[in-house]
Design an enzyme around this catalytic site. Sequence first.
Site, PDB file in Angstrom:
ATOM      1  N   PHE A  23       0.629  -1.169  -0.111  1.00 53.35           N
ATOM      2  CA  PHE A  23      -0.148   0.356  -0.031  1.00 53.35           C
ATOM      3  C   PHE A  23       0.545   1.624   0.364  1.00 53.35           C
ATOM      4  CE2 PHE A  23      -3.032  -3.965   1.414  1.00 53.35           C
ATOM      5  CZ  PHE A  23      -4.184  -2.421   1.166  1.00 53.35           C
ATOM      6  N   ALA A  83      -9.759  -2.824  -3.686  1.00 56.47           N
ATOM      7  CA  ALA A  83     -10.964  -2.575  -3.787  1.00 56.47           C
ATOM      8  C   ALA A  83     -11.037  -1.047  -3.105  1.00 56.47           C
ATOM      9  CB  ALA A  83     -11.912  -3.166  -2.650  1.00 56.47           C
ATOM     10  N   LEU A  88     -10.485   5.204  -3.668  1.00 53.31           N
ATOM     11  CA  LEU A  88     -10.448   6.394  -3.513  1.00 53.31           C
ATOM     12  C   LEU A  88      -9.943   6.710  -4.976  1.00 53.31           C
ATOM     13  CD1 LEU A  88      -6.543   4.974  -1.705  1.00 53.31           C
ATOM     14  CD2 LEU A  88      -8.252   6.643  -1.052  1.00 53.31           C
ATOM     15  N   PHE A 126      -8.169  13.174   0.092  1.00 58.09           N
ATOM     16  CA  PHE A 126      -8.770  12.456  -1.514  1.00 58.09           C
ATOM     17  C   PHE A 126     -10.159  13.101  -1.993  1.00 58.09           C
ATOM     18  CE2 PHE A 126      -6.432   9.379  -3.743  1.00 58.09           C
ATOM     19  CZ  PHE A 126      -4.743   9.330  -2.532  1.00 58.09           C
ATOM     20  N   LEU A 127     -10.316  14.263  -1.432  1.00 61.28           N
ATOM     21  CA  LEU A 127     -11.337  14.546  -2.471  1.00 61.28           C
ATOM     22  C   LEU A 127     -11.069  16.282  -2.483  1.00 61.28           C
ATOM     23  CD1 LEU A 127     -14.198  14.267   0.956  1.00 61.28           C
ATOM     24  CD2 LEU A 127     -14.472  13.595  -1.508  1.00 61.28           C
ATOM     25  N   ASN A 128     -10.061  17.022  -3.158  1.00 61.57           N
ATOM     26  CA  ASN A 128      -9.632  18.027  -3.884  1.00 61.57           C
ATOM     27  C   ASN A 128     -10.097  17.338  -5.489  1.00 61.57           C
ATOM     28  OD1 ASN A 128      -8.405  18.629  -1.878  1.00 61.57           O
ATOM     29  ND2 ASN A 128      -6.046  18.019  -2.774  1.00 61.57           N
ATOM     30  N   ALA A 129     -10.568  18.074  -5.999  1.00 60.73           N
ATOM     31  CA  ALA A 129     -11.372  18.501  -7.348  1.00 60.73           C
ATOM     32  C   ALA A 129      -9.810  18.242  -8.207  1.00 60.73           C
ATOM     33  CB  ALA A 129     -12.459  18.766  -8.210  1.00 60.73           C
ATOM     34  N   CYS A 137      -1.559   2.909 -10.361  1.00 64.47           N
ATOM     35  CA  CYS A 137      -2.053   1.604 -10.094  1.00 64.47           C
ATOM     36  C   CYS A 137      -3.908   1.698  -9.920  1.00 64.47           C
ATOM     37  CB  CYS A 137      -2.003   1.954  -8.297  1.00 64.47           C
ATOM     38  SG  CYS A 137      -0.176   1.294  -7.940  1.00 64.47           S
ATOM     39  N   GLN A 139      -6.058   3.477 -12.490  1.00 59.47           N
ATOM     40  CA  GLN A 139      -7.172   2.475 -12.986  1.00 59.47           C
ATOM     41  C   GLN A 139      -6.284   1.488 -13.686  1.00 59.47           C
ATOM     42  OE1 GLN A 139      -7.515   4.759 -16.358  1.00 59.47           O
ATOM     43  NE2 GLN A 139      -7.106   3.285 -18.102  1.00 59.47           N
TER      44      GLN A 139
HETATM   45  N1  NAD Z   1       3.040   3.749  -7.065  1.00 59.51           N
HETATM   46  C1  NAD Z   1       3.124   2.799  -6.886  1.00 59.51           C
HETATM   47  O1  NAD Z   1       4.175   1.972  -7.292  1.00 59.51           O
HETATM   48  C2  NAD Z   1       2.090   1.831  -6.208  1.00 59.51           C
HETATM   49  C3  NAD Z   1       2.496   0.516  -5.660  1.00 59.51           C
HETATM   50  C4  NAD Z   1       1.758  -0.449  -5.271  1.00 59.51           C
HETATM   51  C5  NAD Z   1       0.373  -0.364  -4.702  1.00 59.51           C
HETATM   52  N2  NAD Z   1       0.601   1.115  -4.409  1.00 59.51           N
HETATM   53  C6  NAD Z   1      -1.017   1.611  -4.075  1.00 59.51           C
HETATM   54  O2  NAD Z   1      -1.562   2.059  -5.083  1.00 59.51           O
HETATM   55  C7  NAD Z   1      -2.172   3.574  -3.942  1.00 59.51           C
HETATM   56  C8  NAD Z   1      -1.877   4.620  -4.903  1.00 59.51           C
HETATM   57  O3  NAD Z   1      -0.107   5.529  -4.938  1.00 59.51           O
HETATM   58  P1  NAD Z   1      -0.096   6.076  -6.312  1.00 59.51           P
HETATM   59  O4  NAD Z   1       1.604   6.342  -6.210  1.00 59.51           O
HETATM   60  O5  NAD Z   1      -0.443   6.362  -7.293  1.00 59.51           O
HETATM   61  O6  NAD Z   1      -0.166   7.814  -5.497  1.00 59.51           O
HETATM   62  P2  NAD Z   1      -1.384   8.268  -4.561  1.00 59.51           P
HETATM   63  O7  NAD Z   1      -2.746   7.469  -4.201  1.00 59.51           O
HETATM   64  O8  NAD Z   1      -0.748   9.606  -4.164  1.00 59.51           O
HETATM   65  O9  NAD Z   1      -1.895  10.077  -6.049  1.00 59.51           O
HETATM   66  C9  NAD Z   1      -3.206   8.584  -6.981  1.00 59.51           C
HETATM   67  C10 NAD Z   1      -4.217   9.683  -7.983  1.00 59.51           C
HETATM   68  O10 NAD Z   1      -4.648  10.228  -7.255  1.00 59.51           O
HETATM   69  C11 NAD Z   1      -4.377  12.128  -6.887  1.00 59.51           C
HETATM   70  N3  NAD Z   1      -4.941  12.534  -5.867  1.00 59.51           N
HETATM   71  C12 NAD Z   1      -3.665  12.188  -4.386  1.00 59.51           C
HETATM   72  N4  NAD Z   1      -4.503  13.017  -2.795  1.00 59.51           N
HETATM   73  C13 NAD Z   1      -5.438  13.587  -3.970  1.00 59.51           C
HETATM   74  C14 NAD Z   1      -6.537  14.213  -2.987  1.00 59.51           C
HETATM   75  N5  NAD Z   1      -6.356  15.074  -1.263  1.00 59.51           N
HETATM   76  N6  NAD Z   1      -7.728  14.619  -3.527  1.00 59.51           N
HETATM   77  C15 NAD Z   1      -7.729  13.935  -5.245  1.00 59.51           C
HETATM   78  N7  NAD Z   1      -6.922  13.715  -5.464  1.00 59.51           N
HETATM   79  C16 NAD Z   1      -6.109  13.107  -4.861  1.00 59.51           C
HETATM   80  C17 NAD Z   1      -3.145  12.033  -7.239  1.00 59.51           C
HETATM   81  O11 NAD Z   1      -2.813  13.100  -8.092  1.00 59.51           O
HETATM   82  C18 NAD Z   1      -3.204  10.511  -8.439  1.00 59.51           C
HETATM   83  O12 NAD Z   1      -3.540  11.096  -9.615  1.00 59.51           O
HETATM   84  C19 NAD Z   1      -1.237   3.942  -2.608  1.00 59.51           C
HETATM   85  O13 NAD Z   1      -2.442   4.271  -1.877  1.00 59.51           O
HETATM   86  C20 NAD Z   1      -0.759   1.902  -2.955  1.00 59.51           C
HETATM   87  O14 NAD Z   1      -2.383   1.438  -1.809  1.00 59.51           O
HETATM   88  C21 NAD Z   1       1.268   2.220  -5.623  1.00 59.51           C
END
Ligand code: NAD
Length: 345
Positions: A23, A83, A88, A126-129, A137, A139
């Site tokens: 995660f 999930a 998220l 996670f509520l920022n537009a 991850c 998609q």
């Molecule tokens: N990045 C990896 O290599 C990886 C590997 C394994 C698992 N994961 C899992 O995938 C999840 C996503 O990781 P990530 O690295 O993609 O980064 P992340 O969760 O920070 O960002 C994913 C997307 O969410 C958006 N986002 C972030 N904060 C937000 C907010 N407050 N409001 C609205 N949008 C927001 C970002 O702009 C981005 O487009 C992690 O929580 C983790 O569980 C990631």
Amino acid sequence: MWPNQTRSWSRSPLFQILSNPEFLAEGTAIQDLFNPDRVLIGGRETPEGQKAVQTLKAVYAHWVPEDQILTTNLWSAELSKLAANAFLAQRISSVNAMSALCEATGANVSEVSYAVGKDSRIGPKFLNASVGFGGSCFQKDILNLVYICECNGLPEVANYWKQVIKINDYQKSRFVNRVVSSMFNTVANKKIAVLGFAFKKDTGDTRETPAIDVCKGLLGDKAKISIYDPQVTEDQIQRDLAMNKFDWDHPVHLQPMSPTTTKQVSVTWDAYEATKDAHGICIMTEWDEFKTLDYKKIYDSMQKPAFVFDGRNVVDSEKLREIGFIVYSIGKPLDGWLKDMPAVA
Ligand SMILES: NC(=O)c1ccc[n+]([C@@H]2O[C@H](COP(=O)([O-])OP(=O)(O)OC[C@H]3O[C@@H](n4cnc5c(N)ncnc54)[C@H](O)[C@@H]3O)[C@@H](O)[C@H]2O)c1
């Protein structure tokens, strides 16, 4: 094994397969590793499986409190991971869907999401537009979930999760339509500066970044694009823009950029160079430095009227309007100019 060798199954080592989803988010991986919200370990419900689960649990117990180490069966662990990311992403698509309605009604999405997030059952995270979610991850994991639903004869559930991605795609095309309609219904041969290409700040990762679709949309209308991102190289950007994208509603691969289209794209390491002589600016990543650029200097060097389309709500729109910019901020009340433009769907 050589053909003349015989295998003694009784002497084969025994092993168990565990599911231990990761995660970690990019940029906070070490922090997430040392202070995880939870660790999840799934294993078979047999004595051997449970022994393997407990063995791995003992490793994590060196630094994670035991009540945060959850043990489940294999499917529960696998689905929990998918999930979590789907939930998220769904929050982001929900607030982005609201952002379209806010623009149509004159509400302010930041005020709406703040008020919604104050409900302790919903919470503020996670509520920022924005112009849309990206990253490697969200998609992928939703598509994985959709596939599992379909394989299990659950098309309605699959469609529910597909909709999260469809709203994400809608948000990106809505943004492009807004740019085009605001700029007298065409961006052909106009220079558009794209500030930020990474999917989020503090990383050079461009996987599934909304900037790709937005740039392709603008190039489709023959804009000239000048891109600046503090960490993403020109090579990476050109590769991303040349890549095919799969569209499940029209299951053919979209055409990659032609050599002519590639010429419409330039990449620079300087925000002021990217914006010089531009007709409009699209902010695609929430890099901190975009908040403190000298926008008066930028305005003076741009074509007029000068537009800013803020896909991350990072700039102070009022200050920019005072300078003379026409500003569009996702989900915020439209300024006079944009109100008079045709509605964007
Ligand atoms: N990045 C990896 O290599 C990886 C590997 C394994 C698992 N994961 C899992 O995938 C999840 C996503 O990781 P990530 O690295 O993609 O980064 P992340 O969760 O920070 O960002 C994913 C997307 O969410 C958006 N986002 C972030 N904060 C937000 C907010 N407050 N409001 C609205 N949008 C927001 C970002 O702009 C981005 O487009 C992690 O929580 C983790 O569980 C990631």
